[in-house]
Design an enzyme around this catalytic site. Structure first.
Site, PDB file in Angstrom:
ATOM      1  N   CYS A 165      53.746  40.135  13.900  1.00 29.85           N
ATOM      2  CA  CYS A 165      52.440  40.572  14.079  1.00 29.85           C
ATOM      3  C   CYS A 165      51.835  40.046  12.960  1.00 29.85           C
ATOM      4  O   CYS A 165      52.143  39.785  11.789  1.00 29.85           O
ATOM      5  CB  CYS A 165      52.452  42.097  14.116  1.00 29.85           C
ATOM      6  SG  CYS A 165      50.846  42.877  14.061  1.00 29.85           S
ATOM      7  N   LEU A 166      50.473  39.448  13.196  1.00 28.53           N
ATOM      8  CA  LEU A 166      49.659  39.199  12.236  1.00 28.53           C
ATOM      9  C   LEU A 166      49.326  39.982  11.117  1.00 28.53           C
ATOM     10  O   LEU A 166      48.840  39.823   9.940  1.00 28.53           O
ATOM     11  CB  LEU A 166      48.245  38.338  12.726  1.00 28.53           C
ATOM     12  CG  LEU A 166      48.449  37.489  13.829  1.00 28.53           C
ATOM     13  CD1 LEU A 166      47.187  36.838  14.186  1.00 28.53           C
ATOM     14  CD2 LEU A 166      49.394  36.148  13.043  1.00 28.53           C
ATOM     15  N   HIS A 216      51.610  44.092  23.505  1.00 33.44           N
ATOM     16  CA  HIS A 216      51.962  44.229  22.108  1.00 33.44           C
ATOM     17  C   HIS A 216      50.331  44.491  21.819  1.00 33.44           C
ATOM     18  O   HIS A 216      49.960  45.422  20.894  1.00 33.44           O
ATOM     19  CB  HIS A 216      52.363  43.107  21.474  1.00 33.44           C
ATOM     20  CG  HIS A 216      52.360  42.853  19.909  1.00 33.44           C
ATOM     21  ND1 HIS A 216      53.533  42.812  19.128  1.00 33.44           N
ATOM     22  CD2 HIS A 216      51.337  42.583  19.099  1.00 33.44           C
ATOM     23  CE1 HIS A 216      53.129  42.719  17.943  1.00 33.44           C
ATOM     24  NE2 HIS A 216      51.605  42.617  17.871  1.00 33.44           N
ATOM     25  N   GLU A 217      49.460  43.459  22.324  1.00 29.15           N
ATOM     26  CA  GLU A 217      47.970  43.752  22.200  1.00 29.15           C
ATOM     27  C   GLU A 217      47.363  44.956  22.560  1.00 29.15           C
ATOM     28  O   GLU A 217      46.556  45.614  21.660  1.00 29.15           O
ATOM     29  CB  GLU A 217      47.259  42.426  22.520  1.00 29.15           C
ATOM     30  CG  GLU A 217      47.664  41.057  22.063  1.00 29.15           C
ATOM     31  CD  GLU A 217      47.932  41.059  20.581  1.00 29.15           C
ATOM     32  OE1 GLU A 217      47.274  41.721  19.811  1.00 29.15           O
ATOM     33  OE2 GLU A 217      48.559  40.128  19.805  1.00 29.15           O
ATOM     34  N   GLN A 265      42.780  44.460  14.597  1.00 28.73           N
ATOM     35  CA  GLN A 265      42.962  43.437  13.679  1.00 28.73           C
ATOM     36  C   GLN A 265      42.226  42.848  12.790  1.00 28.73           C
ATOM     37  O   GLN A 265      42.357  42.485  11.699  1.00 28.73           O
ATOM     38  CB  GLN A 265      44.089  42.512  14.412  1.00 28.73           C
ATOM     39  CG  GLN A 265      45.317  43.349  14.592  1.00 28.73           C
ATOM     40  CD  GLN A 265      46.252  42.083  15.318  1.00 28.73           C
ATOM     41  OE1 GLN A 265      46.375  41.675  16.592  1.00 28.73           O
ATOM     42  NE2 GLN A 265      47.346  41.610  14.486  1.00 28.73           N
ATOM     43  N   GLY A 287      48.764  35.881  20.088  1.00 25.26           N
ATOM     44  CA  GLY A 287      47.648  36.811  20.353  1.00 25.26           C
ATOM     45  C   GLY A 287      46.855  37.710  19.441  1.00 25.26           C
ATOM     46  O   GLY A 287      47.472  37.607  18.332  1.00 25.26           O
ATOM     47  N   HIS A 309      47.944  47.769  20.107  1.00 25.50           N
ATOM     48  CA  HIS A 309      47.106  47.541  18.832  1.00 25.50           C
ATOM     49  C   HIS A 309      45.644  48.359  19.267  1.00 25.50           C
ATOM     50  O   HIS A 309      45.226  49.118  18.344  1.00 25.50           O
ATOM     51  CB  HIS A 309      46.555  46.337  18.406  1.00 25.50           C
ATOM     52  CG  HIS A 309      47.491  45.392  17.606  1.00 25.50           C
ATOM     53  ND1 HIS A 309      47.754  45.864  16.304  1.00 25.50           N
ATOM     54  CD2 HIS A 309      48.183  44.421  17.860  1.00 25.50           C
ATOM     55  CE1 HIS A 309      48.437  45.000  15.849  1.00 25.50           C
ATOM     56  NE2 HIS A 309      48.828  44.313  16.552  1.00 25.50           N
TER      57      HIS A 309
END
Length: 160
Positions: free
Chosen positions: A103-104, A145-146, A55, A50, A149
C-alpha cells in the site's frame, strides 16, 4: 504536468474515516476531473496499481484501479486505468484467493490477504454515467483494497 500529491501514511486519521459520497452536483466538475488526474499522476509516480482519494487527503469516495506491471507488482496484468466514483461492491465470489498486497500508505510492508476471486461492482464515471461490471483476479483484488480505503480499512487490518 499533473500535480503529485502527498500520500497519507498509516496512523493518520484520514485513513480511518468512512469517505463521503461524491454528490450529484460534483459529477462532471473540473474539481473532480483534476482530482482524478492528480491521483493518477501520484499513483504512477509511486508505482501503485490503485489509489483512493483518502490516501491523498480527500475524504471522498473516488478510487482509481490501474493494474500494470511495475517494480512493485512485476506480474500484474495490464489494464486501462479506471476511475470509479462512489463504487459499491454488489457481490463477492465464494471463491477466495490469497495474494500479496502492499500500500502506498503503508511503506515497506507487504502481506498475504485473502480476497474474493471475482466481484461485481457498480460505480459512476466522472461524468456521472452508471457502470456495472465484473472484475476477476488481480484487478478484483485492487478494487477490494481501494474500496477498503473508502471505509477506513488498511490491508494490514486484514492480515491474520
Amino acid at each position: 504536468m499533473a500535480a503529485i500529491l502527498p500520500v497519507a501514511q498509516r496512523g493518520e486519521t484520514i485513513l480511518t474515516l468512512t469517505a463521503a459520497p461524491v454528490s450529484a452536483s460534483e459529477f462532471g466538475s473540473e474539481w473532480l476531473l483534476q482530482l482524478a488526474v492528480a491521483m493518477t499522476a501520484t499513483m504512477l509516480e509511486r508505482n501503485g496499481v490503485g489509489i483512493a482519494a483518502p490516501q491523498v487527503y480527500i475524504s471522498k469516495r473516488v478510487i482509481i484501479v490501474a493494474s500494470r506491471p511495475n517494480p512493485r507488482y512485476p506480474d500484474a496484468p495490464e489494464m486501462d486505468a479506471v476511475v470509479m466514483v462512489n463504487p459499491e461492491i454488489l457481490a463477492f465470489s465464494e471463491q477466495t484467493c490469497l495474494g500479496e498486497e502492499g500500500c502506498l500508505s503503508v511503506v515497506n510492508q507487504r502481506g498475504e490477504v485473502a480476497r474474493a476471486q471475482t466481484i461485481c461492482i457498480r460505480y459512476y464515471t466522472i461524468a456521472g454515467q452508471r457502470v456495472e461490471t465484473t472484475f476477476e483476479g488481480f484487478p478484483a483484488r485492487i478494487v477490494q483494497h481501494e474500496v477498503d480505503h473508502l471505509n477506513g480499512v488498511l490491508f494490514v487490518d486484514r492480515l491474520t
